[in-house]
Design a protein around this motif. Structure first.
Motif, mmCIF file in Angstrom:
data_model
loop_
_atom_site.group_PDB
_atom_site.id
_atom_site.type_symbol
_atom_site.label_atom_id
_atom_site.label_comp_id
_atom_site.label_asym_id
_atom_site.label_seq_id
_atom_site.Cartn_x
_atom_site.Cartn_y
_atom_site.Cartn_z
ATOM 1 N N LYS A 37 0.842 -1.201 0.000
ATOM 2 C CA LYS A 37 0.000 0.000 0.000
ATOM 3 C C LYS A 37 0.871 1.243 0.000
ATOM 4 O O LYS A 37 0.579 2.214 -0.698
ATOM 5 C CB LYS A 37 -0.901 -0.037 1.245
ATOM 6 N N ASN A 38 1.969 1.200 0.783
ATOM 7 C CA ASN A 38 2.898 2.329 0.838
ATOM 8 C C ASN A 38 3.543 2.571 -0.522
ATOM 9 O O ASN A 38 3.672 3.712 -0.977
ATOM 10 C CB ASN A 38 3.948 2.074 1.922
ATOM 11 N N VAL A 39 3.916 1.489 -1.203
ATOM 12 C CA VAL A 39 4.514 1.615 -2.542
ATOM 13 C C VAL A 39 3.482 2.210 -3.502
ATOM 14 O O VAL A 39 3.793 3.101 -4.302
ATOM 15 C CB VAL A 39 5.044 0.245 -3.032
ATOM 16 N N GLN A 40 2.237 1.708 -3.420
ATOM 17 C CA GLN A 40 1.182 2.234 -4.284
ATOM 18 C C GLN A 40 0.947 3.722 -4.009
ATOM 19 O O GLN A 40 0.819 4.524 -4.941
ATOM 20 C CB GLN A 40 -0.128 1.469 -4.065
ATOM 21 N N LEU A 41 0.889 4.078 -2.721
ATOM 22 C CA LEU A 41 0.655 5.481 -2.379
ATOM 23 C C LEU A 41 1.842 6.351 -2.788
ATOM 24 O O LEU A 41 1.648 7.490 -3.247
ATOM 25 C CB LEU A 41 0.372 5.623 -0.879
ATOM 26 N N ASN A 42 3.063 5.823 -2.629
ATOM 27 C CA ASN A 42 4.240 6.583 -3.085
ATOM 28 C C ASN A 42 4.192 6.804 -4.596
ATOM 29 O O ASN A 42 4.509 7.898 -5.087
ATOM 30 C CB ASN A 42 5.530 5.867 -2.685
ATOM 31 N N ASN A 43 3.798 5.745 -5.337
ATOM 32 C CA ASN A 43 3.666 5.897 -6.797
ATOM 33 C C ASN A 43 2.584 6.919 -7.131
ATOM 34 O O ASN A 43 2.750 7.738 -8.030
ATOM 35 C CB ASN A 43 3.349 4.549 -7.446
ATOM 36 N N ARG A 44 1.498 6.844 -6.374
ATOM 37 C CA ARG A 44 0.398 7.789 -6.609
ATOM 38 C C ARG A 44 0.847 9.214 -6.298
ATOM 39 O O ARG A 44 0.531 10.159 -7.049
ATOM 40 C CB ARG A 44 -0.800 7.404 -5.730
ATOM 41 N N VAL A 45 1.610 9.391 -5.214
ATOM 42 C CA VAL A 45 2.138 10.724 -4.869
ATOM 43 C C VAL A 45 3.063 11.222 -5.964
ATOM 44 O O VAL A 45 3.005 12.393 -6.363
ATOM 45 C CB VAL A 45 2.851 10.677 -3.488
ATOM 46 N N LYS A 46 3.916 10.330 -6.499
ATOM 47 C CA LYS A 46 4.822 10.734 -7.582
ATOM 48 C C LYS A 46 4.030 11.159 -8.816
ATOM 49 O O LYS A 46 4.354 12.150 -9.476
ATOM 50 C CB LYS A 46 5.781 9.594 -7.932
#
Length: 160
Positions: A37-46
């Motif tokens: 989820k953190n990776v997904q959210l980081n990708n989404r933030v990017k």
């Protein structure tokens, strides 16, 4: 009794170990899900940051275009105002010239009317004088003819 204590300790430790393992497996699964989820959210933030950067660039471009269009329209408006002022000044000059021309024409008409009025009055005076002189001359002629006719009549009457 030591056997019972040992048995209890082994039982508690195994159950504790199993429960630890089960909790740790659950925690590891939760940790993996959270990491995903953190990776997904980081990708989404990017992605959102890159979209925000693109929007800022687009906004700056649009702002520059709008500012240039505003500048152009202000320049065009200023040019139109100058043209309008020049046209109004030209109209004002022509209007003043026309007013001066009308005043000149009115003065000329007034002077011509006064001249005609004077000539008419002088003509009437001259006609009165001429008629008076003609009337006197005709009266004198008539008197002299009457006098000669009277004299002729008297001579004729006396001869008879």
């Amino acid at each position: 009794m030591s056997r019972i204590i040992l048995f209890i300790v082994v039982l508690v430790s195994t159950s504790y170990g199993f429960s630890q393992t089960e909790k740790s497996v659950l925690n590891e699964e939760k940790l993996l899900r959270l990491q995903q989820k953190n990776v997904q959210l980081n990708n989404r933030v990017k992605e959102l940051e890159s979209a925000l950067f693109a929007m800022r660039n687009d906004l700056a471009v649009y702002k520059n275009e709008i500012n240039s269009q505003i500048t152009k329209s202000q320049e065009l408006q200023a040019q139109n105002e100058r043209s309008m002022n020049l046209a109004l000044d030209g109209f004002s000059d022509r209007f003043e010239k026309q007013n001066e021309t009308v005043k000149g024409v009115q003065k000329e008409i007034k002077s011509k009317f006064m001249n005609q009025l004077l000539l008419f009055a002088a003509g009437i005076v001259v006609l009165v004088i001429v008629f008076t002189m003609a009337s006197r001359a005709a009266t004198q002629k008539a008197l002299s003819q009457n006098a000669s006719n009277w004299n002729d009549f008297q001579e004729h009457m006396l001869k008879k």
